[in-house]
Scaffold this motif. Structure first.
Motif, mmCIF file in Angstrom:
data_model
loop_
_atom_site.group_PDB
_atom_site.id
_atom_site.type_symbol
_atom_site.label_atom_id
_atom_site.label_comp_id
_atom_site.label_asym_id
_atom_site.label_seq_id
_atom_site.Cartn_x
_atom_site.Cartn_y
_atom_site.Cartn_z
ATOM 1 N N ALA A 147 -2.079 -16.201 12.932
ATOM 2 C CA ALA A 147 -1.353 -15.419 11.925
ATOM 3 C C ALA A 147 -0.058 -14.845 12.518
ATOM 4 C CB ALA A 147 -2.241 -14.298 11.390
ATOM 5 N N ILE A 150 2.492 -17.630 12.849
ATOM 6 C CA ILE A 150 3.058 -18.004 11.550
ATOM 7 C C ILE A 150 4.154 -17.003 11.157
ATOM 8 C CG2 ILE A 150 2.571 -18.189 9.067
ATOM 9 C CD1 ILE A 150 -0.257 -19.254 9.910
ATOM 10 N N GLU A 151 3.866 -15.714 11.334
ATOM 11 C CA GLU A 151 4.861 -14.688 11.026
ATOM 12 C C GLU A 151 6.130 -14.868 11.856
ATOM 13 O OE1 GLU A 151 4.880 -12.356 8.665
ATOM 14 O OE2 GLU A 151 2.974 -13.153 7.945
ATOM 15 N N LYS A 154 8.141 -17.968 10.737
ATOM 16 C CA LYS A 154 8.894 -17.683 9.510
ATOM 17 C C LYS A 154 10.146 -16.859 9.812
ATOM 18 C CE LYS A 154 5.218 -17.878 6.033
ATOM 19 N NZ LYS A 154 4.501 -17.131 4.977
ATOM 20 N N LYS A 187 -4.610 -15.335 3.722
ATOM 21 C CA LYS A 187 -3.307 -14.698 3.928
ATOM 22 C C LYS A 187 -2.142 -15.611 3.595
ATOM 23 C CE LYS A 187 -1.044 -11.660 7.262
ATOM 24 N NZ LYS A 187 -1.124 -11.012 8.584
ATOM 25 N N TYR A 188 -2.323 -16.928 3.848
ATOM 26 C CA TYR A 188 -1.232 -17.889 3.654
ATOM 27 C C TYR A 188 -1.744 -19.092 2.852
ATOM 28 C CZ TYR A 188 0.430 -15.258 7.719
ATOM 29 O OH TYR A 188 0.791 -14.264 8.590
ATOM 30 N N ASN A 189 -1.556 -19.050 1.548
ATOM 31 C CA ASN A 189 -2.059 -20.160 0.721
ATOM 32 C C ASN A 189 -1.152 -21.376 0.751
ATOM 33 O OD1 ASN A 189 0.085 -19.332 -0.862
ATOM 34 N ND2 ASN A 189 -1.196 -18.475 -2.494
ATOM 35 N N ASP A 190 -0.024 -21.265 1.481
ATOM 36 C CA ASP A 190 0.907 -22.387 1.582
ATOM 37 C C ASP A 190 0.919 -23.009 2.980
ATOM 38 O OD1 ASP A 190 2.007 -20.146 2.766
ATOM 39 O OD2 ASP A 190 4.048 -20.537 2.073
ATOM 40 N N VAL A 191 -0.018 -22.601 3.833
ATOM 41 C CA VAL A 191 -0.105 -23.119 5.203
ATOM 42 C C VAL A 191 -1.380 -23.944 5.351
ATOM 43 C CG1 VAL A 191 -0.367 -22.491 7.647
ATOM 44 C CG2 VAL A 191 1.222 -21.201 6.186
#
Length: 199
Positions: A147, A150-151, A154, A187-191
């Motif tokens: 997580a 990923i942050e 981005k 937390k990330y539905n696009d990952v």
């Protein structure tokens, strides 16, 4: 029915990983079971099986991100095979210059990751193509490390004017009981989260 190429490569990668793994109980702290994949890197053939699978699975990637430390090995090897750039995300205090920082909790403590703010300043994107980033690491536990990465990914993409992107993640293995995969999806539905073996 004949197996697809994808299924064939996935099964072979899983077999090679399973044969290479060693579980160390109570390490690094009591009550923690550590899945060591060091033997995977000692075998050219077994490591190649994993890279063959990744090459088929992630054939449209533009940037590889490797997480300290085993993610560096996986990320560099895959990036070299695919002729792609590889960006490092490191533990706090290991990178020079201005950095983005993200703290995270793991199953046996907490830590911080950093990435250089201008790491992608010289990257050239392809017009009309969504920039595809693959984050690579060895083990998914609670999901905290991933997580945070990923942050940071981005942040560095947006800071370098790359706004149209998608992020995928790849792990050698996961500790299923810790529900790291589910936490990432919540937390990330696009990952996307790709795991060779869920233990």
């Amino acid at each position: 029915m004949q197996e697809s190429k994808y299924q064939e490569l996935q099964k072979q990668a899983e077999k090679s990983v399973r044969e290479s793994m060693t579980l160390f109980s109570d390490w690094p702290n009591k009550g923690v079971g550590f899945q060591d994949i060091s033997n995977l890197f000692l075998s050219y053939d077994k490591f190649s099986d994993v890279l063959d699978y990744y090459e088929h699975r992630f054939n449209d990637v533009d940037l590889v991100v490797g997480l300290e430390a085993r993610g560096f090995i996986l990320g560099t090897a895959f990036a070299q095979r695919m002729k792609l750039p590889m960006m490092m995300i490191r533990k706090k205090g290991k990178l020079p210059g201005p950095c983005f920082r993200e703290s995270y909790k793991k199953e046996y403590g907490s830590d911080e990751f950093e990435v250089q703010e201008k790491a992608l300043s010289k990257v050239v994107t392809k017009p009309g193509k969504k920039y595809h980033v693959l984050i690579m690491d060895d083990i998914l536990a609670t999901g905290g490390t991933m997580a945070a990465s990923i942050e940071l990914t981005k942040k560095v993409l947006l800071n370098n004017d790359i706004k149209d992107f998608k992020i995928s993640t790849s792990l050698i293995s996961s500790i299923k009981v810790l529900n790291g995969k589910e936490k990432i999806y919540e937390k990330y539905n696009d990952v996307s989260v790709d795991i060779i073996i869920e233990m």
